[in-house]
Design a protein around this motif. Structure first.
Motif, PDB file in Angstrom:
ATOM      1  N   VAL A 130      62.520   1.922 -23.693  1.00 51.44           N
ATOM      2  CA  VAL A 130      61.905   2.835 -25.052  1.00 51.44           C
ATOM      3  C   VAL A 130      59.742   2.964 -24.333  1.00 51.44           C
ATOM      4  CG1 VAL A 130      63.196   2.882 -26.386  1.00 51.44           C
ATOM      5  CG2 VAL A 130      61.172   1.620 -26.835  1.00 51.44           C
ATOM      6  N   SER A 131      59.541   3.915 -24.559  1.00 55.75           N
ATOM      7  CA  SER A 131      58.123   3.580 -24.331  1.00 55.75           C
ATOM      8  C   SER A 131      57.778   3.411 -25.292  1.00 55.75           C
ATOM      9  CB  SER A 131      57.469   5.448 -24.656  1.00 55.75           C
ATOM     10  OG  SER A 131      56.084   5.381 -24.597  1.00 55.75           O
ATOM     11  N   PRO A 132      56.415   1.622 -25.252  1.00 54.38           N
ATOM     12  CA  PRO A 132      55.839   1.166 -25.647  1.00 54.38           C
ATOM     13  C   PRO A 132      55.242   1.374 -26.707  1.00 54.38           C
ATOM     14  CG  PRO A 132      54.918   0.803 -22.762  1.00 54.38           C
ATOM     15  CD  PRO A 132      56.459   1.471 -23.365  1.00 54.38           C
ATOM     16  N   PHE A 188      53.498  -3.772 -28.560  1.00 52.95           N
ATOM     17  CA  PHE A 188      53.235  -3.259 -27.752  1.00 52.95           C
ATOM     18  C   PHE A 188      54.004  -4.695 -26.501  1.00 52.95           C
ATOM     19  CE2 PHE A 188      50.637  -0.297 -28.443  1.00 52.95           C
ATOM     20  CZ  PHE A 188      51.170   0.787 -27.797  1.00 52.95           C
ATOM     21  N   VAL A 189      53.626  -5.893 -27.129  1.00 51.59           N
ATOM     22  CA  VAL A 189      54.404  -7.164 -26.901  1.00 51.59           C
ATOM     23  C   VAL A 189      55.867  -7.153 -26.388  1.00 51.59           C
ATOM     24  CG1 VAL A 189      54.525  -9.322 -26.806  1.00 51.59           C
ATOM     25  CG2 VAL A 189      51.890  -8.669 -27.307  1.00 51.59           C
ATOM     26  N   ALA A 217      45.841  -1.468  -9.436  1.00 52.80           N
ATOM     27  CA  ALA A 217      46.925  -0.461 -10.379  1.00 52.80           C
ATOM     28  C   ALA A 217      46.431   0.886 -12.066  1.00 52.80           C
ATOM     29  CB  ALA A 217      48.018  -0.691  -9.735  1.00 52.80           C
ATOM     30  N   LEU A 218      46.071   0.363 -12.421  1.00 52.21           N
ATOM     31  CA  LEU A 218      45.954   0.806 -14.187  1.00 52.21           C
ATOM     32  C   LEU A 218      44.828   1.467 -13.920  1.00 52.21           C
ATOM     33  CD1 LEU A 218      48.398  -1.853 -15.741  1.00 52.21           C
ATOM     34  CD2 LEU A 218      49.247   0.359 -15.094  1.00 52.21           C
ATOM     35  N   SER A 219      44.733   2.386 -14.514  1.00 53.40           N
ATOM     36  CA  SER A 219      43.898   3.037 -15.465  1.00 53.40           C
ATOM     37  C   SER A 219      43.157   0.973 -16.459  1.00 53.40           C
ATOM     38  CB  SER A 219      43.509   4.420 -16.016  1.00 53.40           C
ATOM     39  OG  SER A 219      44.119   3.679 -17.139  1.00 53.40           O
ATOM     40  N   PHE A 225      47.294  -1.480 -22.116  1.00 55.65           N
ATOM     41  CA  PHE A 225      48.031  -0.776 -22.825  1.00 55.65           C
ATOM     42  C   PHE A 225      50.146  -1.294 -22.308  1.00 55.65           C
ATOM     43  CE2 PHE A 225      45.341   1.615 -25.407  1.00 55.65           C
ATOM     44  CZ  PHE A 225      45.212   0.863 -27.074  1.00 55.65           C
ATOM     45  N   GLU A 226      49.525  -1.356 -21.379  1.00 57.22           N
ATOM     46  CA  GLU A 226      50.555  -1.773 -20.105  1.00 57.22           C
ATOM     47  C   GLU A 226      51.178  -2.578 -19.027  1.00 57.22           C
ATOM     48  OE1 GLU A 226      51.430   2.198 -17.914  1.00 57.22           O
ATOM     49  OE2 GLU A 226      50.891   3.223 -19.980  1.00 57.22           O
ATOM     50  N   ASN A 227      49.093  -3.563 -18.639  1.00 60.75           N
ATOM     51  CA  ASN A 227      49.735  -4.214 -18.612  1.00 60.75           C
ATOM     52  C   ASN A 227      49.693  -5.858 -19.066  1.00 60.75           C
ATOM     53  OD1 ASN A 227      49.146  -7.123 -16.965  1.00 60.75           O
ATOM     54  ND2 ASN A 227      46.863  -6.616 -16.647  1.00 60.75           N
ATOM     55  N   HIS A 228      51.153  -6.475 -18.818  1.00 60.78           N
ATOM     56  CA  HIS A 228      51.843  -7.316 -19.254  1.00 60.78           C
ATOM     57  C   HIS A 228      51.150  -8.359 -19.933  1.00 60.78           C
ATOM     58  CE1 HIS A 228      55.112  -4.321 -17.938  1.00 60.78           C
ATOM     59  NE2 HIS A 228      56.052  -5.584 -18.695  1.00 60.78           N
ATOM     60  N   ALA A 229      50.502  -9.109 -18.471  1.00 54.10           N
ATOM     61  CA  ALA A 229      49.480 -10.142 -19.833  1.00 54.10           C
ATOM     62  C   ALA A 229      48.718 -10.115 -19.840  1.00 54.10           C
ATOM     63  CB  ALA A 229      48.889 -10.770 -18.064  1.00 54.10           C
TER      64      ALA A 229
END
Length: 313
Positions: A130-132, A188-189, A217-219, A225-229
């Motif tokens: 699912v979308s975080p 989000f985690v 690679a991400l904005s 909100f999407e980089n796990h670290a």
């Protein structure tokens, strides 16, 4: 309900029911044919194809029941709330100023169910999760609904309020906002399974900031909100700021004798929640600790709410 939702996410059960039937969905599979049909629908989903290929029917039942319980509990809340509400309304027992907020709460609960399905849909088309963003929105609306119920309940109970300076009132709302944002960061985690990396504390790798905090690679927005670290790091920072904010606020209200009980509750709740977070991280997010950590967040939010609702200028 929040704890059940956390277990549903932690066991990755949320995508096991691929249809939304607000009324008919309340009845679980009653025979072998019903189970086979549910399992057939699930085998067509991205989660089965990419993650759980080869899962047996018995294994499917394990994740199905958590999602069914989650949905059933939502329906149960709706009925428990609506039936007495209609009875009181028909009998003329609701004041004009009370009917609108109560019916508004019911509508908000319905929107929460719809948002839950909107979240599930994000994992039924192309990707097996699912979308975080939708997960955080679903949890956030659940907390808004809880806060609204609590605030209205305190108003109905006629709780004695304590007159304080404006800065203490502002401080109580600041603590509430900080707790709320920290819980959303935790969503989000959970949504990204970001708790499965850097299972150490307080360091993340060789330092306090993880080496892969910035993903080129991400904005900049997506990185937050999407980089796990980065997501785990932000949750850690917000949790620490919450501890400091709650401690500072509790020390201020300790000077008001009528609020010392609230200060003790706040300090106990924030200490327990912070320790639970560290334990959950170090143990690589077992379901029991993860669900308890989510429940602890609501306990902390409740303690802050209780204090905030007792303050008046």
């Amino acid at each position: 309900m929040v704890v059940i939702g956390g277990i549903t996410r932690l066991t990755e059960s949320g995508l096991s029911i691929t249809e939304w039937k607000p009324l008919g969905g309340a009845i679980p599979p009653l025979n072998a044919a019903d189970w086979e049909e549910q399992f057939r629908l699930y085998r067509e989903s991205p989660q089965y194809i990419h993650v759980n290929a080869g899962m047996s029917l018995e294994e499917f039942k394990g994740i199905f029941w958590w999602e069914w319980i989650h949905r059933f509990w939502g329906r149960l809340i709706g009925f428990v709330f609506l039936i007495p509400l209609l009875a009181f309304w028909i009998r003329g027992k609701l004041s004009r100023g009370l009917a609108a907020p109560l019916f508004g709460l019911f509508v908000l609960g319905g929107l929460q169910g719809a948002l839950g399905w909107y979240m599930v849909v994000s994992g039924l088309n192309d990707v097996p999760w699912v979308s975080p963003y939708r997960l955080a929105a679903h949890l956030g609306l659940a907390l808004v609904l809880y806060v609204a119920c609590f605030w209205l309940g305190v108003r109905l109970w006629g709780t004695q309020r304590v007159t304080v300076q404006l800065k203490l009132k502002i401080g109580s709302h600041s603590v509430l906002a900080l707790i709320f944002v920290t819980i959303l960061a935790g969503a989000f985690v959970a949504g990204l399974d970001a708790g499965m990396i850097y299972n150490e504390f307080p360091k993340m790798g060789d330092g306090l900031v993880p080496p892969d905090y910035r993903n080129p690679a991400l904005s900049w927005f997506s990185n937050i909100f999407e980089n796990h670290a980065a997501v785990q790091f932000h949750h850690r920072v917000l949790a620490t700021l919450t501890v400091l904010g709650v401690v500072a606020f509790a020390l201020r209200i300790w000077r008001v004798p009528a609020l010392r009980g609230g200060a003790i509750c706040l300090l106990a709740a924030v200490a327990l929640q912070y320790c639970l977070g560290i334990m959950t991280l170090l143990a690589q997010v077992p379901v029991s600790l993860g669900a308890t950590h989510q429940g602890g967040a609501v306990v902390l939010l409740t303690a802050a709410l209780w204090v905030a609702t007792r303050l008046k200028r």
